[in-house]
Design a protein around this motif. Structure first.
Motif, PDB file in Angstrom:
ATOM      1  N   ILE A  19      -4.195  -2.947  -9.307  1.00 17.75           N
ATOM      2  CA  ILE A  19      -4.464  -3.923 -10.368  1.00 17.75           C
ATOM      3  C   ILE A  19      -4.041  -3.345 -11.713  1.00 17.75           C
ATOM      4  N   ASN A  20      -4.387  -2.096 -11.923  1.00 16.22           N
ATOM      5  CA  ASN A  20      -4.105  -1.451 -13.205  1.00 16.22           C
ATOM      6  C   ASN A  20      -2.618  -1.344 -13.487  1.00 16.22           C
ATOM      7  N   ASN A  21      -1.810  -1.024 -12.469  1.00 17.45           N
ATOM      8  CA  ASN A  21      -0.380  -0.847 -12.717  1.00 17.45           C
ATOM      9  C   ASN A  21       0.417  -2.143 -12.604  1.00 17.45           C
ATOM     10  N   GLY A  22      -0.296  -3.256 -12.386  1.00 23.19           N
ATOM     11  CA  GLY A  22       0.375  -4.548 -12.410  1.00 23.19           C
ATOM     12  C   GLY A  22       0.953  -5.001 -11.089  1.00 23.19           C
ATOM     13  N   GLU A  23       0.741  -4.226 -10.021  1.00 20.72           N
ATOM     14  CA  GLU A  23       1.256  -4.643  -8.711  1.00 20.72           C
ATOM     15  C   GLU A  23       0.442  -5.802  -8.143  1.00 20.72           C
ATOM     16  N   LEU A  24      -0.810  -5.870  -8.528  1.00 23.97           N
ATOM     17  CA  LEU A  24      -1.658  -7.002  -8.164  1.00 23.97           C
ATOM     18  C   LEU A  24      -2.006  -7.731  -9.456  1.00 23.97           C
ATOM     19  N   ILE A  25      -1.606  -8.984  -9.570  1.00 21.24           N
ATOM     20  CA  ILE A  25      -1.802  -9.728 -10.804  1.00 21.24           C
ATOM     21  C   ILE A  25      -2.779 -10.888 -10.601  1.00 21.24           C
ATOM     22  N   ALA A  26      -3.238 -11.461 -11.700  1.00 19.51           N
ATOM     23  CA  ALA A  26      -4.214 -12.538 -11.658  1.00 19.51           C
ATOM     24  C   ALA A  26      -3.748 -13.677 -10.767  1.00 19.51           C
ATOM     25  N   ASN A  27      -4.670 -14.191  -9.968  1.00 18.25           N
ATOM     26  CA  ASN A  27      -4.461 -15.322  -9.051  1.00 18.25           C
ATOM     27  C   ASN A  27      -3.678 -14.956  -7.786  1.00 18.25           C
ATOM     28  N   SER A  28      -3.306 -13.691  -7.622  1.00 16.10           N
ATOM     29  CA  SER A  28      -2.591 -13.300  -6.405  1.00 16.10           C
ATOM     30  C   SER A  28      -3.596 -12.910  -5.321  1.00 16.10           C
ATOM     31  N   LYS A  29      -3.237 -13.195  -4.081  1.00 13.11           N
ATOM     32  CA  LYS A  29      -4.101 -12.899  -2.936  1.00 13.11           C
ATOM     33  C   LYS A  29      -3.962 -11.433  -2.532  1.00 13.11           C
ATOM     34  N   VAL A  30      -5.078 -10.813  -2.207  1.00 10.76           N
ATOM     35  CA  VAL A  30      -5.071  -9.427  -1.739  1.00 10.76           C
ATOM     36  C   VAL A  30      -4.811  -9.429  -0.234  1.00 10.76           C
ATOM     37  N   ASN A  31      -3.766  -8.725   0.169  1.00  6.63           N
ATOM     38  CA  ASN A  31      -3.384  -8.679   1.578  1.00  6.63           C
ATOM     39  C   ASN A  31      -4.152  -7.554   2.277  1.00  6.63           C
ATOM     40  N   GLU A  32      -5.216  -7.920   2.985  1.00  8.63           N
ATOM     41  CA  GLU A  32      -6.067  -6.929   3.643  1.00  8.63           C
ATOM     42  C   GLU A  32      -5.303  -6.130   4.697  1.00  8.63           C
ATOM     43  N   THR A  33      -4.464  -6.805   5.457  1.00  6.54           N
ATOM     44  CA  THR A  33      -3.708  -6.130   6.513  1.00  6.54           C
ATOM     45  C   THR A  33      -2.760  -5.090   5.925  1.00  6.54           C
ATOM     46  N   ALA A  34      -2.068  -5.451   4.848  1.00 11.02           N
ATOM     47  CA  ALA A  34      -1.124  -4.532   4.214  1.00 11.02           C
ATOM     48  C   ALA A  34      -1.835  -3.288   3.689  1.00 11.02           C
ATOM     49  N   ILE A  35      -3.015  -3.482   3.095  1.00  9.21           N
ATOM     50  CA  ILE A  35      -3.781  -2.341   2.575  1.00  9.21           C
ATOM     51  C   ILE A  35      -4.244  -1.458   3.721  1.00  9.21           C
ATOM     52  N   SER A  36      -4.727  -2.080   4.781  1.00  7.23           N
ATOM     53  CA  SER A  36      -5.189  -1.335   5.955  1.00  7.23           C
ATOM     54  C   SER A  36      -4.058  -0.493   6.550  1.00  7.23           C
ATOM     55  N   GLU A  37      -2.874  -1.083   6.666  1.00  5.15           N
ATOM     56  CA  GLU A  37      -1.729  -0.365   7.233  1.00  5.15           C
ATOM     57  C   GLU A  37      -1.219   0.719   6.294  1.00  5.15           C
ATOM     58  N   SER A  38      -1.207   0.427   4.994  1.00  3.77           N
ATOM     59  CA  SER A  38      -0.699   1.390   4.010  1.00  3.77           C
ATOM     60  C   SER A  38      -1.572   2.642   3.958  1.00  3.77           C
ATOM     61  N   LEU A  39      -2.881   2.459   4.036  1.00  4.37           N
ATOM     62  CA  LEU A  39      -3.812   3.590   3.947  1.00  4.37           C
ATOM     63  C   LEU A  39      -4.190   4.148   5.318  1.00  4.37           C
ATOM     64  N   LYS A  40      -3.712   3.462   6.379  1.00  5.08           N
ATOM     65  CA  LYS A  40      -4.006   3.893   7.746  1.00  5.08           C
ATOM     66  C   LYS A  40      -5.517   3.968   7.989  1.00  5.08           C
ATOM     67  N   VAL A  41      -6.188   2.880   7.600  1.00  9.18           N
ATOM     68  CA  VAL A  41      -7.629   2.767   7.840  1.00  9.18           C
ATOM     69  C   VAL A  41      -7.893   1.425   8.518  1.00  9.18           C
ATOM     70  N   SER A  42      -9.079   1.291   9.073  1.00  6.03           N
ATOM     71  CA  SER A  42      -9.434   0.033   9.729  1.00  6.03           C
ATOM     72  C   SER A  42      -9.717  -1.042   8.683  1.00  6.03           C
ATOM     73  N   ARG A  43      -9.906  -2.259   9.139  1.00  8.01           N
ATOM     74  CA  ARG A  43     -10.178  -3.365   8.215  1.00  8.01           C
ATOM     75  C   ARG A  43     -11.576  -3.263   7.592  1.00  8.01           C
ATOM     76  N   THR A  44     -12.481  -2.525   8.247  1.00  4.24           N
ATOM     77  CA  THR A  44     -13.871  -2.468   7.770  1.00  4.24           C
ATOM     78  C   THR A  44     -13.997  -1.886   6.361  1.00  4.24           C
ATOM     79  N   PRO A  45     -13.466  -0.675   6.083  1.00  2.00           N
ATOM     80  CA  PRO A  45     -13.586  -0.163   4.710  1.00  2.00           C
ATOM     81  C   PRO A  45     -12.817  -1.003   3.689  1.00  2.00           C
ATOM     82  N   VAL A  46     -11.742  -1.651   4.127  1.00  2.00           N
ATOM     83  CA  VAL A  46     -10.994  -2.539   3.234  1.00  2.00           C
ATOM     84  C   VAL A  46     -11.874  -3.716   2.837  1.00  2.00           C
ATOM     85  N   ARG A  47     -12.527  -4.307   3.841  1.00  2.00           N
ATOM     86  CA  ARG A  47     -13.410  -5.443   3.580  1.00  2.00           C
ATOM     87  C   ARG A  47     -14.585  -5.019   2.693  1.00  2.00           C
ATOM     88  N   GLU A  48     -15.139  -3.838   2.939  1.00  2.00           N
ATOM     89  CA  GLU A  48     -16.256  -3.348   2.132  1.00  2.00           C
ATOM     90  C   GLU A  48     -15.834  -3.162   0.671  1.00  2.00           C
TER      91      GLU A  48
END
Length: 215
Positions: A19-48
């Motif tokens: 958000i801070n560096n502008g990659e995620l901007i206002a009104n844009s949807k957060v892609n949970e799957t992409a974050i999970s894959e990028s950080l190599k973590v399950s969906r649970t901590p992403v959802r939390e």
């Protein structure tokens, strides 16, 4: 003692940085799957992490759409500015008696670093250095709950300040903000706690500034 971050905290920090560096901007949807894959973590901590960010006002949880980066209205921004100013001013006045000469020198160093970052258009460094400047006194504030509430409120403006199309205008405004840091340091040094609290609330966090922030 080393502080170990949970998976949720790692995800949280990752999203805040986006958000801070502008990659995620206002009104844009957060892609949970992409974050999970990028950080190599399950969906649970992403959802939390997303639920926490939603509770802090950075995201909206939209039915059938998911988590979306929240866009503040001007009125919401003014209200939040007012709250931040009151909290920051109080935190500074509580911290002031505990500041040492080394703390003063540290704040002066960050002021000089901020100036350099602005002049070289390194706005990410500006963000880090101005955060470090405020953290000098916040780190010694005896009321930790107050500081926690303040930092939570400030996060709502992470995405707001650094994305002006006119870089010269942005630089001009950031230089004015850094002059305010200089005044704050002067008040800290002189022990003018009442004026320090008033200045931070009414000048540094002047609600009229919201009118020029691209929310």
């Amino acid at each position: 003692m080393t502080e170990y971050l949970s998976l949720k905290d790692h995800v949280y920090n990752y999203i805040v940085e986006k958000i801070n560096n502008g990659e995620l901007i206002a009104n844009s949807k957060v892609n949970e799957t992409a974050i999970s894959e990028s950080l190599k973590v399950s969906r649970t901590p992403v959802r939390e992490a997303l639920i926490q960010l939603s509770s802090e006002g950075l995201l909206d949880n939209v039915p059938r759409k998911g988590f979306v980066i929240k866009k503040l209205t001007k009125e919401e921004a003014k209200e939040t500015y007012f709250i931040i100013g009151a909290l920051d001013g109080l935190a500074a006045s509580l911290s002031a008696p505990l500041l040492t000469e080394n703390h003063m020198k540290e704040m002066d160093f960050y002021i000089q670093s901020i100036e350099l970052a602005i002049n070289t258009e390194n706005f990410q460094m500006y963000h880090k250095m101005q955060e470090a400047f405020h953290n000098v006194y916040l780190s010694v504030c005896p009321n930790k709950s107050l500081v926690s509430l303040l930092l939570k409120s400030e996060k709502r403006f992470l995405k707001s300040v650094y994305h002006f199309e006119d870089k010269e205008e942005l630089k001009k405004r950031l230089l004015v903000t850094n002059d305010e840091h200089r005044k704050m340091l002067e008040l800290f040094k002189n022990g003018e706690l009442g004026e320090l609290e008033r200045y931070i609330k009414e000048v540094h966090w002047d609600t009229d500034k919201v009118e020029i922030i691209p929310l």
